[in-house]
Scaffold this motif. Structure first.
Motif, PDB file in Angstrom:
ATOM      1  N   SER A 322     -20.588   3.662  -8.303  1.00 58.23           N
ATOM      2  CA  SER A 322     -20.396   2.221  -8.096  1.00 58.23           C
ATOM      3  C   SER A 322     -20.347   1.404  -9.376  1.00 58.23           C
ATOM      4  O   SER A 322     -20.183   0.186  -9.324  1.00 58.23           O
ATOM      5  N   GLY A 323     -20.471   2.059 -10.534  1.00 54.94           N
ATOM      6  CA  GLY A 323     -20.459   1.347 -11.806  1.00 54.94           C
ATOM      7  C   GLY A 323     -19.086   1.270 -12.437  1.00 54.94           C
ATOM      8  O   GLY A 323     -18.057   1.456 -11.776  1.00 54.94           O
ATOM      9  N   SER A 324     -19.083   1.032 -13.754  1.00 54.68           N
ATOM     10  CA  SER A 324     -17.803   0.831 -14.450  1.00 54.68           C
ATOM     11  C   SER A 324     -17.708   1.532 -15.798  1.00 54.68           C
ATOM     12  O   SER A 324     -16.696   1.408 -16.490  1.00 54.68           O
ATOM     13  N   LYS A 325     -18.730   2.268 -16.200  1.00 57.75           N
ATOM     14  CA  LYS A 325     -18.743   2.861 -17.533  1.00 57.75           C
ATOM     15  C   LYS A 325     -18.209   4.292 -17.581  1.00 57.75           C
ATOM     16  O   LYS A 325     -17.601   4.706 -18.562  1.00 57.75           O
ATOM     17  N   LEU A 326     -18.463   5.062 -16.544  1.00 59.23           N
ATOM     18  CA  LEU A 326     -18.155   6.489 -16.579  1.00 59.23           C
ATOM     19  C   LEU A 326     -16.746   6.847 -16.133  1.00 59.23           C
ATOM     20  O   LEU A 326     -16.119   7.737 -16.695  1.00 59.23           O
ATOM     21  N   CYS A 327     -16.259   6.176 -15.106  1.00 56.27           N
ATOM     22  CA  CYS A 327     -15.009   6.591 -14.470  1.00 56.27           C
ATOM     23  C   CYS A 327     -13.815   5.740 -14.886  1.00 56.27           C
ATOM     24  O   CYS A 327     -13.952   4.549 -15.146  1.00 56.27           O
ATOM     25  N   PHE A 328     -12.653   6.363 -14.902  1.00 53.29           N
ATOM     26  CA  PHE A 328     -11.388   5.684 -15.172  1.00 53.29           C
ATOM     27  C   PHE A 328     -10.335   6.205 -14.211  1.00 53.29           C
ATOM     28  O   PHE A 328     -10.245   7.407 -13.979  1.00 53.29           O
ATOM     29  N   PRO A 329      -9.517   5.362 -13.609  1.00 51.64           N
ATOM     30  CA  PRO A 329      -9.449   3.901 -13.742  1.00 51.64           C
ATOM     31  C   PRO A 329     -10.296   3.160 -12.718  1.00 51.64           C
ATOM     32  O   PRO A 329     -10.245   1.916 -12.662  1.00 51.64           O
ATOM     33  N   MET A 330     -11.047   3.855 -11.879  1.00 48.20           N
ATOM     34  CA  MET A 330     -11.889   3.221 -10.865  1.00 48.20           C
ATOM     35  C   MET A 330     -13.091   4.102 -10.629  1.00 48.20           C
ATOM     36  O   MET A 330     -13.138   5.254 -11.077  1.00 48.20           O
ATOM     37  N   ASN A 331     -14.097   3.571  -9.938  1.00 50.87           N
ATOM     38  CA  ASN A 331     -15.255   4.402  -9.616  1.00 50.87           C
ATOM     39  C   ASN A 331     -15.017   5.178  -8.312  1.00 50.87           C
ATOM     40  O   ASN A 331     -14.001   4.991  -7.637  1.00 50.87           O
ATOM     41  N   ILE A 332     -15.951   6.037  -7.972  1.00 46.33           N
ATOM     42  CA  ILE A 332     -15.770   6.935  -6.837  1.00 46.33           C
ATOM     43  C   ILE A 332     -15.756   6.181  -5.510  1.00 46.33           C
ATOM     44  O   ILE A 332     -15.013   6.542  -4.589  1.00 46.33           O
ATOM     45  N   GLU A 333     -16.550   5.138  -5.413  1.00 46.42           N
ATOM     46  CA  GLU A 333     -16.557   4.359  -4.174  1.00 46.42           C
ATOM     47  C   GLU A 333     -15.178   3.773  -3.886  1.00 46.42           C
ATOM     48  O   GLU A 333     -14.692   3.822  -2.756  1.00 46.42           O
ATOM     49  N   LYS A 334     -14.538   3.245  -4.921  1.00 44.79           N
ATOM     50  CA  LYS A 334     -13.197   2.686  -4.745  1.00 44.79           C
ATOM     51  C   LYS A 334     -12.182   3.782  -4.420  1.00 44.79           C
ATOM     52  O   LYS A 334     -11.263   3.567  -3.640  1.00 44.79           O
ATOM     53  N   LEU A 335     -12.360   4.955  -5.017  1.00 43.76           N
ATOM     54  CA  LEU A 335     -11.500   6.083  -4.702  1.00 43.76           C
ATOM     55  C   LEU A 335     -11.609   6.450  -3.221  1.00 43.76           C
ATOM     56  O   LEU A 335     -10.614   6.675  -2.537  1.00 43.76           O
ATOM     57  N   ALA A 336     -12.857   6.500  -2.748  1.00 41.01           N
ATOM     58  CA  ALA A 336     -13.089   6.876  -1.357  1.00 41.01           C
ATOM     59  C   ALA A 336     -12.431   5.893  -0.393  1.00 41.01           C
ATOM     60  O   ALA A 336     -11.921   6.286   0.663  1.00 41.01           O
ATOM     61  N   LEU A 337     -12.419   4.625  -0.764  1.00 40.90           N
ATOM     62  CA  LEU A 337     -11.895   3.586   0.122  1.00 40.90           C
ATOM     63  C   LEU A 337     -10.410   3.317  -0.108  1.00 40.90           C
ATOM     64  O   LEU A 337      -9.808   2.512   0.610  1.00 40.90           O
ATOM     65  N   SER A 338      -9.817   4.008  -1.088  1.00 39.79           N
ATOM     66  CA  SER A 338      -8.401   3.768  -1.418  1.00 39.79           C
ATOM     67  C   SER A 338      -7.499   4.347  -0.355  1.00 39.79           C
ATOM     68  O   SER A 338      -7.731   5.441   0.155  1.00 39.79           O
ATOM     69  N   ASP A 339      -6.446   3.594  -0.027  1.00 35.32           N
ATOM     70  CA  ASP A 339      -5.407   4.096   0.878  1.00 35.32           C
ATOM     71  C   ASP A 339      -4.395   4.872   0.064  1.00 35.32           C
ATOM     72  O   ASP A 339      -3.997   4.460  -1.035  1.00 35.32           O
ATOM     73  N   LEU A 340      -3.965   5.987   0.597  1.00 35.52           N
ATOM     74  CA  LEU A 340      -2.955   6.788  -0.089  1.00 35.52           C
ATOM     75  C   LEU A 340      -1.606   6.131   0.027  1.00 35.52           C
ATOM     76  O   LEU A 340      -1.238   5.577   1.066  1.00 35.52           O
ATOM     77  N   ARG A 341      -0.836   6.223  -1.041  1.00 34.97           N
ATOM     78  CA  ARG A 341       0.498   5.626  -1.041  1.00 34.97           C
ATOM     79  C   ARG A 341       1.457   6.465  -0.222  1.00 34.97           C
ATOM     80  O   ARG A 341       1.290   7.672  -0.103  1.00 34.97           O
TER      81      ARG A 341
END
Length: 341
Positions: A322-341
């Motif tokens: 849920s942070g912003s320092k370790l992951c690029f370009p988004m954190n894992i929570e945002k990845l999990a909630l991302s819709d696939l294109r």
């Protein structure tokens, strides 16, 4: 009309089964599939002929005091991410019986200690990344079809699940540092290219959401703390990995990649250990023949081999999720909630 009603009933049951945790709390993704080395291994090596086993006390002292084969005192990073995704802990693949394999819908852990991306990076018997993917292929080909029946249901499950990959350290410690036949930049390029080919195999099997971890600062461990020459040799891998994962995302239609740069994040901990709750970031909490440290939460390293404590792993898991320092370009929570294109 009857067929349509049957479809609706099955669809509801499938959605409920694939996205719900045992305690009925809705999970963020259907499953977490784990590939890696000792940082993620949760018991696969227990079933192999290798000295790289940790199914004895005090390993697991903070995992209900059970030495399950995790190379730390408590939960692994993969365990912690599974919990944050509201999933059960993925069981070790080699710990499943034949009948259990196709009953697991929430993910499986294929990671193996003392192994690497390259097949010759190993100590004794272990599961190289190729072998781990071979076992995952078996899961997709033989086990999941028994559960899902229709290919489109299985395809949806695979595409929405998350694939956590953390491997590469042993390719340096058990391979490159022993011969150094290439320049560091060349070896990093070679290693990442090999990793990319294996990731493409996962993609071809249906994987779409990837988390790929970098190699840690191998020069900073209880044995050699802190050898900056070693760190500089490893550093190009972490730098190049971020660029490569974004290239893969463009190349592999519908995929989403995030990279985790633990190499850089460790500098923050090293420069301000007390800020993160550590009183010791150079010595291990546990060393054979020596009394176990008094407060395991204050030690960054768990053992002399450089495996991190659960306290350190929680810091990495919290920020990467849920942070912003370790992951690029988004954190894992945002990845999990991302819709696939």
């Amino acid at each position: 009309m009857t067929n349509f009603k049957v479809f609706l009933v099955f669809s509801f049951i499938a959605n409920h089964a694939f996205f719900t945790k045992v305690d009925c709390e809705k999970s963020l993704v259907p499953a977490l599939y784990v590939f890696g080395d000792s940082g993620f291994d949760n018991g696969n090596n227990n079933n192999l002929n290798t000295i790289a086993k940790v199914n004895t006390y005090p390993y697991g002292i903070d995992f209900n005091n059970q030495s399950t084969g995790r190379f730390t005192n408590g939960k692994t990073y993969a365990d912690l991410i599974a919990i944050k995704l509201r999933l059960p802990l993925p069981p070790p693949y080699l710990g499943l019986s034949g009948s259990e394999g196709y009953q697991v819908t929430t993910g499986i852990n294929y990671a193996s200690g003392a192994c690497g991306i390259l097949n010759d990076s190993r100590v004794g018997e272990c599961l190289s990344l190729d072998k781990q993917i071979e076992y995952f292929t078996s899961s997709v080909t033989n086990d999941l079809p028994k559960l899902f029946g229709r290919k489109d249901y299985m395809r949806q499950h695979l595409s929405k699940s998350i694939y956590l990959i953390g491997i590469g350290s042993n390719d340096y410690s058990l391979n490159y540092f022993k011969n150094e036949s290439m320049k560091p930049e060349e070896f990093a390029d070679y290693l990442i290219e090999q990793l990319s080919r294996k990731i493409k195999t996962l993609y071809d099997l249906g994987a779409r959401k990837f988390i790929v971890g970098s190699v840690n600062q191998l020069g900073c461990s209880p044995r050699v703390f802190c050898n900056e020459t070693m760190n500089q040799i490893v550093k190009p891998y972490s730098e190049k990995l971020q660029t490569k994962t974004q290239h893969l995302q463009k190349q592999l239609s519908g995929s989403i990649f995030i990279s985790i740069n633990s190499f850089n994040f460790f500098n923050e901990i090293k420069n301000a250990p007390k800020k993160y709750g550590f009183t010791n970031i150079s010595k291990p909490c546990y060393e054979e023949g020596i009394t176990l440290c008094a407060n395991r939460k204050e030690y960054y390293f768990w053992d002399k081999h450089g495996h991190t404590s659960e306290a350190a792993l929680k810091i990495y898991a919290d920020d990467s999720f849920s942070g912003s320092k370790l992951c690029f370009p988004m954190n894992i929570e945002k990845l999990a909630l991302s819709d696939l294109r």
